[in-house]
Design a protein around this motif. Structure first.
Motif, PDB file in Angstrom:
ATOM      1  N   PRO A 162      49.658  24.783  26.456  1.00 45.71           N
ATOM      2  CA  PRO A 162      48.479  25.662  26.536  1.00 45.71           C
ATOM      3  C   PRO A 162      47.764  25.587  27.885  1.00 45.71           C
ATOM      4  CG  PRO A 162      48.047  23.787  25.110  1.00 45.71           C
ATOM      5  CD  PRO A 162      49.504  23.759  25.407  1.00 45.71           C
ATOM      6  N   ILE A 163      47.686  24.392  28.485  1.00 41.47           N
ATOM      7  CA  ILE A 163      46.996  24.259  29.779  1.00 41.47           C
ATOM      8  C   ILE A 163      47.795  24.968  30.863  1.00 41.47           C
ATOM      9  CG2 ILE A 163      46.219  22.625  31.522  1.00 41.47           C
ATOM     10  CD1 ILE A 163      45.593  20.664  29.322  1.00 41.47           C
ATOM     11  N   THR A 164      49.118  24.804  30.828  1.00 44.49           N
ATOM     12  CA  THR A 164      49.964  25.505  31.819  1.00 44.49           C
ATOM     13  C   THR A 164      49.852  27.009  31.654  1.00 44.49           C
ATOM     14  OG1 THR A 164      51.523  23.650  31.803  1.00 44.49           O
ATOM     15  CG2 THR A 164      52.320  25.748  32.672  1.00 44.49           C
ATOM     16  N   THR A 165      49.833  27.471  30.408  1.00 50.30           N
ATOM     17  CA  THR A 165      49.689  28.900  30.132  1.00 50.30           C
ATOM     18  C   THR A 165      48.381  29.427  30.723  1.00 50.30           C
ATOM     19  OG1 THR A 165      50.966  28.702  28.094  1.00 50.30           O
ATOM     20  CG2 THR A 165      49.543  30.635  28.318  1.00 50.30           C
ATOM     21  N   MET A 166      47.286  28.686  30.499  1.00 50.60           N
ATOM     22  CA  MET A 166      45.988  29.103  31.029  1.00 50.60           C
ATOM     23  C   MET A 166      45.995  29.117  32.546  1.00 50.60           C
ATOM     24  SD  MET A 166      42.981  30.104  30.077  1.00 50.60           S
ATOM     25  CE  MET A 166      42.830  31.173  31.490  1.00 50.60           C
ATOM     26  N   ALA A 167      46.631  28.120  33.139  1.00 46.88           N
ATOM     27  CA  ALA A 167      46.681  28.055  34.604  1.00 46.88           C
ATOM     28  C   ALA A 167      47.454  29.236  35.188  1.00 46.88           C
ATOM     29  CB  ALA A 167      47.308  26.733  35.043  1.00 46.88           C
ATOM     30  N   VAL A 168      48.595  29.606  34.566  1.00 41.43           N
ATOM     31  CA  VAL A 168      49.391  30.729  35.067  1.00 41.43           C
ATOM     32  C   VAL A 168      48.608  32.041  34.930  1.00 41.43           C
ATOM     33  CG1 VAL A 168      51.481  32.093  34.679  1.00 41.43           C
ATOM     34  CG2 VAL A 168      51.589  29.586  34.620  1.00 41.43           C
ATOM     35  N   VAL A 169      47.982  32.241  33.766  1.00 42.66           N
ATOM     36  CA  VAL A 169      47.198  33.469  33.556  1.00 42.66           C
ATOM     37  C   VAL A 169      46.047  33.543  34.556  1.00 42.66           C
ATOM     38  CG1 VAL A 169      45.698  34.672  31.927  1.00 42.66           C
ATOM     39  CG2 VAL A 169      47.840  33.662  31.136  1.00 42.66           C
ATOM     40  N   ALA A 170      45.348  32.419  34.777  1.00 39.86           N
ATOM     41  CA  ALA A 170      44.237  32.408  35.732  1.00 39.86           C
ATOM     42  C   ALA A 170      44.716  32.687  37.151  1.00 39.86           C
ATOM     43  CB  ALA A 170      43.529  31.055  35.663  1.00 39.86           C
ATOM     44  N   ALA A 171      45.887  32.131  37.516  1.00 39.58           N
ATOM     45  CA  ALA A 171      46.418  32.366  38.864  1.00 39.58           C
ATOM     46  C   ALA A 171      46.765  33.836  39.075  1.00 39.58           C
ATOM     47  CB  ALA A 171      47.644  31.483  39.095  1.00 39.58           C
ATOM     48  N   VAL A 172      47.393  34.458  38.071  1.00 37.26           N
ATOM     49  CA  VAL A 172      47.731  35.886  38.184  1.00 37.26           C
ATOM     50  C   VAL A 172      46.451  36.721  38.251  1.00 37.26           C
ATOM     51  CG1 VAL A 172      48.859  37.825  37.055  1.00 37.26           C
ATOM     52  CG2 VAL A 172      49.944  35.573  37.026  1.00 37.26           C
ATOM     53  N   ASP A 173      45.448  36.364  37.443  1.00 35.16           N
ATOM     54  CA  ASP A 173      44.165  37.074  37.505  1.00 35.16           C
ATOM     55  C   ASP A 173      43.550  36.971  38.888  1.00 35.16           C
ATOM     56  OD1 ASP A 173      44.180  37.982  34.904  1.00 35.16           O
ATOM     57  OD2 ASP A 173      43.054  36.284  34.097  1.00 35.16           O
ATOM     58  N   ALA A 174      43.574  35.754  39.447  1.00 40.62           N
ATOM     59  CA  ALA A 174      42.956  35.540  40.759  1.00 40.62           C
ATOM     60  C   ALA A 174      43.641  36.371  41.834  1.00 40.62           C
ATOM     61  CB  ALA A 174      43.015  34.055  41.109  1.00 40.62           C
ATOM     62  N   VAL A 175      44.974  36.351  41.856  1.00 36.42           N
ATOM     63  CA  VAL A 175      45.709  37.092  42.884  1.00 36.42           C
ATOM     64  C   VAL A 175      45.436  38.582  42.779  1.00 36.42           C
ATOM     65  CG1 VAL A 175      48.018  37.731  43.700  1.00 36.42           C
ATOM     66  CG2 VAL A 175      47.507  35.349  43.131  1.00 36.42           C
ATOM     67  N   CYS A 176      45.489  39.105  41.584  1.00 35.49           N
ATOM     68  CA  CYS A 176      45.359  40.549  41.403  1.00 35.49           C
ATOM     69  C   CYS A 176      43.912  41.026  41.618  1.00 35.49           C
ATOM     70  CB  CYS A 176      45.833  40.952  40.013  1.00 35.49           C
ATOM     71  SG  CYS A 176      47.618  40.711  39.764  1.00 35.49           S
ATOM     72  N   ILE A 177      42.926  40.207  41.227  1.00 32.76           N
ATOM     73  CA  ILE A 177      41.534  40.624  41.405  1.00 32.76           C
ATOM     74  C   ILE A 177      41.111  40.502  42.864  1.00 32.76           C
ATOM     75  CG2 ILE A 177      39.139  40.005  40.845  1.00 32.76           C
ATOM     76  CD1 ILE A 177      40.046  39.368  38.029  1.00 32.76           C
ATOM     77  N   VAL A 178      41.475  39.392  43.500  1.00 33.28           N
ATOM     78  CA  VAL A 178      41.084  39.193  44.903  1.00 33.28           C
ATOM     79  C   VAL A 178      41.729  40.241  45.815  1.00 33.28           C
ATOM     80  CG1 VAL A 178      41.299  37.632  46.878  1.00 33.28           C
ATOM     81  CG2 VAL A 178      40.610  36.745  44.645  1.00 33.28           C
ATOM     82  N   THR A 179      42.976  40.586  45.524  1.00 31.29           N
ATOM     83  CA  THR A 179      43.652  41.595  46.351  1.00 31.29           C
ATOM     84  C   THR A 179      43.246  43.016  45.998  1.00 31.29           C
ATOM     85  OG1 THR A 179      45.527  41.581  44.815  1.00 31.29           O
ATOM     86  CG2 THR A 179      45.648  40.113  46.723  1.00 31.29           C
ATOM     87  N   GLY A 180      42.444  43.168  44.955  1.00 29.93           N
ATOM     88  CA  GLY A 180      41.967  44.490  44.580  1.00 29.93           C
ATOM     89  C   GLY A 180      42.944  45.308  43.767  1.00 29.93           C
ATOM     90  N   LEU A 181      44.011  44.695  43.285  1.00 25.72           N
ATOM     91  CA  LEU A 181      44.975  45.449  42.471  1.00 25.72           C
ATOM     92  C   LEU A 181      44.363  45.867  41.136  1.00 25.72           C
ATOM     93  CD1 LEU A 181      48.252  43.428  43.117  1.00 25.72           C
ATOM     94  CD2 LEU A 181      47.482  45.518  44.234  1.00 25.72           C
ATOM     95  N   VAL A 182      43.510  44.996  40.579  1.00 26.09           N
ATOM     96  CA  VAL A 182      42.824  45.318  39.321  1.00 26.09           C
ATOM     97  C   VAL A 182      41.348  44.990  39.488  1.00 26.09           C
ATOM     98  CG1 VAL A 182      44.856  44.953  37.877  1.00 26.09           C
ATOM     99  CG2 VAL A 182      43.327  43.032  38.360  1.00 26.09           C
ATOM    100  N   ASP A 183      40.526  45.535  38.591  1.00 33.89           N
ATOM    101  CA  ASP A 183      39.088  45.329  38.681  1.00 33.89           C
ATOM    102  C   ASP A 183      38.570  44.258  37.712  1.00 33.89           C
ATOM    103  OD1 ASP A 183      38.891  47.344  40.579  1.00 33.89           O
ATOM    104  OD2 ASP A 183      38.698  48.897  39.034  1.00 33.89           O
ATOM    105  N   GLY A 184      39.354  43.908  36.700  1.00 35.73           N
ATOM    106  CA  GLY A 184      38.852  42.946  35.718  1.00 35.73           C
ATOM    107  C   GLY A 184      39.976  42.275  34.952  1.00 35.73           C
ATOM    108  N   LEU A 185      39.600  41.615  33.889  1.00 35.20           N
ATOM    109  CA  LEU A 185      40.546  40.846  33.095  1.00 35.20           C
ATOM    110  C   LEU A 185      41.099  41.702  31.963  1.00 35.20           C
ATOM    111  CD1 LEU A 185      38.351  37.617  32.779  1.00 35.20           C
ATOM    112  CD2 LEU A 185      39.990  38.182  34.576  1.00 35.20           C
ATOM    113  N   ASN A 186      42.242  41.263  31.422  1.00 36.39           N
ATOM    114  CA  ASN A 186      42.805  41.973  30.270  1.00 36.39           C
ATOM    115  C   ASN A 186      42.851  41.044  29.062  1.00 36.39           C
ATOM    116  OD1 ASN A 186      45.323  40.452  30.316  1.00 36.39           O
ATOM    117  ND2 ASN A 186      45.844  41.654  32.138  1.00 36.39           N
ATOM    118  N   VAL A 187      43.456  41.488  27.981  1.00 41.52           N
ATOM    119  CA  VAL A 187      43.411  40.766  26.714  1.00 41.52           C
ATOM    120  C   VAL A 187      44.139  39.430  26.764  1.00 41.52           C
ATOM    121  CG1 VAL A 187      45.514  41.820  25.797  1.00 41.52           C
ATOM    122  CG2 VAL A 187      43.704  41.077  24.226  1.00 41.52           C
ATOM    123  N   ALA A 188      45.067  39.239  27.707  1.00 36.63           N
ATOM    124  CA  ALA A 188      45.810  37.982  27.768  1.00 36.63           C
ATOM    125  C   ALA A 188      44.912  36.801  28.119  1.00 36.63           C
ATOM    126  CB  ALA A 188      46.950  38.093  28.780  1.00 36.63           C
TER     127      ALA A 188
END
Length: 368
Positions: free
Chosen positions: A61-87
């Protein structure tokens, strides 16, 4: 039912969850092909990359959270997406549900700090910390609630299993006391009576009988220790009938007489078929009372009264003997009380004003 059990398996339910969550990305891919919108395509990629790690949400579960957070960070900081999704809330829920308490607290605090900074960088706002708090606290709180309920349910199952084991040990202890101890006492009394009637010249036979008496007493002592072990830390449970009941009381009285205890039986009222628990309790109460009379009273006579009173059955055992000194207290009276309580009845025991001892039990038939 087999289909339900199949989907309740952890690996199957996780795969099913991911498949269900990926359905929107399939629709998004169709939209990309129709509209040719590159931003929609990148958002679809972000969605898939955060959903796929949920396949390992139970085991890591901790690894899963870390991967999801990393993908969120990359996509939000680069402006690819504006917010979080259900995952993201699903990963936070899994973190809380499948991680021990302290690790959950540390990881949740880190996730709150991480998403606060991420929201501040992506969309500067005055209450970014509050938005991040709601994002983290709600799924984490839900996960803790489900985890707590599951742990309580598992504890209840373990306690029920332990209680069943203790009940069985107590039942075995009671049967050992009621059956084996009773017969050993009878044997000891018969051997003692036979030894007392031997003429002086039969010393060899006298010595053999005295050895048999000592062996019987030693067996009773060993049995008491065994009963102490079996009864330790236990609560009484339902008692299984072992084929004895009120119809065998005449044979029990005859056996008591043959062991040197004058006894008689009186039955009043119209006999009815007793429930198994009550039938068994009646026999054991009389058996134990007669055994106690032989063991703890001098020159006693016993009388047993069995009364059928419509909605209840009463059993009373009286003796007129004088108590012996130095007797060792046993489990007899306690076992009687346990049996009567199981049947919802009342038990009274104690010395009689005119001398001797009285045991009286009233067992309701409707409660049994």
């Amino acid at each position: 039912m087999k289909i339900v059990r199949f989907f309740q398996r952890p690996e199957v339910s996780d795969r099913t969850l991911v498949i269900v969550l990926i359905i929107p990305s399939i629709l998004g891919a169709i939209g990309v092909m129709i509209l040719g919108d590159m931003r929609l395509a990148l958002g679809n990629v972000h969605y898939v990359l955060t959903v796929l790690p949920l396949l390992m949400r139970r085991n890591r579960p901790i690894t899963t959270m870390a991967v999801v957070a990393a993908v969120d960070a990359v996509c939000i900081v680069t402006g690819l997406v504006d917010g979080l999704n259900v995952a993201t809330p699903v990963a936070l829920y899994s973190l809380s549900r499948f991680t021990p308490g302290r690790a959950t607290a540390i990881a949740s605090a880190a996730a709150w700090l991480f998403y606060t900074l991420l929201l501040e960088l992506a969309t500067p706002m005055q209450a970014a910390w509050l938005a991040a708090l709601f994002t983290v606290v709600l799924p984490v709180g839900l996960g803790q609630l489900v985890r707590l309920r599951a742990e309580l349910a598992e504890r209840g199952r373990r306690e029920a299993a332990d209680a069943a084991v203790r009940d069985e040990r107590r039942r075995i202890a009671r049967e050992l006391h009621d059956v084996v101890a009773h017969h050993i006492t009878v044997i000891n009394a018969l051997v003692g009576g036979a030894r007392a009637t031997l003429p002086p010249e039969q010393q060899v036979t006298r010595d053999a009988l005295e050895s048999a008496e000592q062996t019987a007493r030693q067996a009773m002592s060993e049995m008491r220790r065994l009963l102490d072990v079996l009864r330790a830390d236990g609560n009484d449970g339902p008692d299984a009938s072992t084929g004895v009941g009120a119809d065998r009381l005449p044979a029990l009285i005859k056996e008591a007489r043959s062991a040197g205890l004058p006894a008689d039986l009186t039955v009043t009222g119209e006999a009815v078929e007793l429930p198994a628990a009550v039938d068994h309790a009646v026999y054991r109460i009389v058996q134990e009372a007669l055994t106690n009379t032989r063991k703890h009273a001098v020159g006693a006579r016993a009388s047993v009264r069995l009364a059928y009173a419509g909605s209840a059955v009463e059993v009373e055992v009286l003796d007129d003997g004088l108590p012996k000194d130095g007797g060792t207290p046993g489990f007899g009276l306690g076992g009687m009380a346990e049996r009567v309580a199981l049947c919802g009845g009342q038990l009274s025991t104690g010395p009689r004003a005119e001398g001797g001892f009285r045991v009286h039990a009233r067992l309701p038939l409707e409660k049994a």
